[in-house]
Design an enzyme around this catalytic site. Structure first.
Site, PDB file in Angstrom:
ATOM      1  CE  LYS A 124     -38.603  21.897  13.192  1.00 48.87           C
ATOM      2  NZ  LYS A 124     -39.488  21.475  12.128  1.00 48.87           N
ATOM      3  CE  LYS A 146     -31.371  24.437  19.847  1.00 45.03           C
ATOM      4  NZ  LYS A 146     -32.058  25.380  18.937  1.00 45.03           N
TER       5      LYS A 146
HETATM    6  N1  C2G Z   1     -45.621  12.745   7.537  1.00 47.78           N
HETATM    7  C1  C2G Z   1     -46.605  11.754   7.437  1.00 47.78           C
HETATM    8  N2  C2G Z   1     -46.313  10.461   7.784  1.00 47.78           N
HETATM    9  C2  C2G Z   1     -45.059  10.136   8.222  1.00 47.78           C
HETATM   10  C3  C2G Z   1     -44.057  11.128   8.304  1.00 47.78           C
HETATM   11  C4  C2G Z   1     -44.363  12.438   7.948  1.00 47.78           C
HETATM   12  O1  C2G Z   1     -47.755  12.024   7.038  1.00 47.78           O
HETATM   13  N3  C2G Z   1     -44.828   8.856   8.553  1.00 47.78           N
HETATM   14  C5  C2G Z   1     -45.983  14.137   7.184  1.00 47.78           C
HETATM   15  C6  C2G Z   1     -45.747  15.108   8.360  1.00 47.78           C
HETATM   16  O2  C2G Z   1     -46.833  15.069   9.252  1.00 47.78           O
HETATM   17  C7  C2G Z   1     -45.602  16.444   7.634  1.00 47.78           C
HETATM   18  C8  C2G Z   1     -44.922  16.035   6.319  1.00 47.78           C
HETATM   19  O3  C2G Z   1     -45.114  14.615   6.171  1.00 47.78           O
HETATM   20  O4  C2G Z   1     -46.885  17.007   7.377  1.00 47.78           O
HETATM   21  C9  C2G Z   1     -43.439  16.357   6.326  1.00 47.78           C
HETATM   22  O5  C2G Z   1     -42.901  15.757   7.497  1.00 47.78           O
HETATM   23  P1  C2G Z   1     -41.445  16.229   8.018  1.00 47.78           P
HETATM   24  O6  C2G Z   1     -40.483  16.189   6.926  1.00 47.78           O
HETATM   25  O7  C2G Z   1     -41.181  15.473   9.267  1.00 47.78           O
HETATM   26  O8  C2G Z   1     -41.670  17.773   8.318  1.00 47.78           O
HETATM   27  P2  C2G Z   1     -41.809  18.502   9.723  1.00 47.78           P
HETATM   28  O9  C2G Z   1     -40.520  18.421  10.426  1.00 47.78           O
HETATM   29  O10 C2G Z   1     -43.029  17.997  10.380  1.00 47.78           O
HETATM   30  O11 C2G Z   1     -42.098  20.018   9.214  1.00 47.78           O
HETATM   31  O12 C2G Z   1     -43.400  23.980   9.000  1.00 47.78           O
HETATM   32  C10 C2G Z   1     -43.103  22.655   9.373  1.00 47.78           C
HETATM   33  C11 C2G Z   1     -41.688  22.356   9.058  1.00 47.78           C
HETATM   34  O13 C2G Z   1     -41.518  22.538   7.701  1.00 47.78           O
HETATM   35  C12 C2G Z   1     -41.181  20.995   9.462  1.00 47.78           C
END
Ligand code: C2G
Length: 135
Positions: free
Chosen positions: A49, A51
């Site tokens: 997704k 890379k």
């Molecule tokens: N999040 C948040 N505030 C931030 C950063 C992240 O509320 N400052 C939330 C994101 O919106 C998400 C969760 O924390 O709901 C996890 O974020 P990521 O680790 O960036 O995951 P992501 O790449 O969005 O998900 O099916 C989805 C995949 O698993 C990847």
């Protein structure tokens, strides 16, 4: 008909370089039910997704999420397209995601409630990475 007294919430994420944004998302997600199941995206899913492989390997990210209070179960998310299967497998009543995914999972509303929560401002894994690299 026996009342279902468990309300199961499911959420998904990479949770790389675990930070306060992740903590607050999980805490608010748990408030939508009384059991929280978390799908942690695999290293290969991220390679396909974004890379790039996360900094923290999947086995450690799984272990970190398992130790977060309020998280009841974790599993490895192998593909973004398997969410309907995971929702059915874990019997989820609510899917909670941050609003950077706003509208992306509306098609799942026939399976469960879908909630998008406001992200925590001024913190992200990519921001942390940039900060560390350019320090
Ligand atoms: N999040 C948040 N505030 C931030 C950063 C992240 O509320 N400052 C939330 C994101 O919106 C998400 C969760 O924390 O709901 C996890 O974020 P990521 O680790 O960036 O995951 P992501 O790449 O969005 O998900 O099916 C989805 C995949 O698993 C990847």
């Amino acid at each position: 008909m026996e009342e279902k007294n468990t309300k199961i919430v499911i959420t998904f994420g990479t949770f790389d370089l675990f930070h306060i944004g992740h903590v607050r998302l999980l805490k608010r997600a748990k408030a939508y039910g009384n059991r929280l199941v978390v799908g942690v995206s695999s290293d290969s899913l991220n390679m396909n997704k974004k890379k790039k492989i996360p900094i923290i390997p999947q086995c450690h990210r799984l272990e970190i999420l398992k130790e977060i209070s309020g998280v009841d179960e974790v599993f490895l998310e192998e593909s973004l397209d398997l969410k309907p299967d995971y929702i059915k497998k874990y019997g989820a009543d609510v899917l909670v995601m941050g609003d950077d995914w706003e509208g992306k999972f509306d098609d799942l509303k026939d399976l469960c409630q879908v909630v998008y929560l406001k992200r925590t401002q001024n913190i992200s894994t990519s921001y942390l990475l940039d900060y560390i690299v350019n320090r």
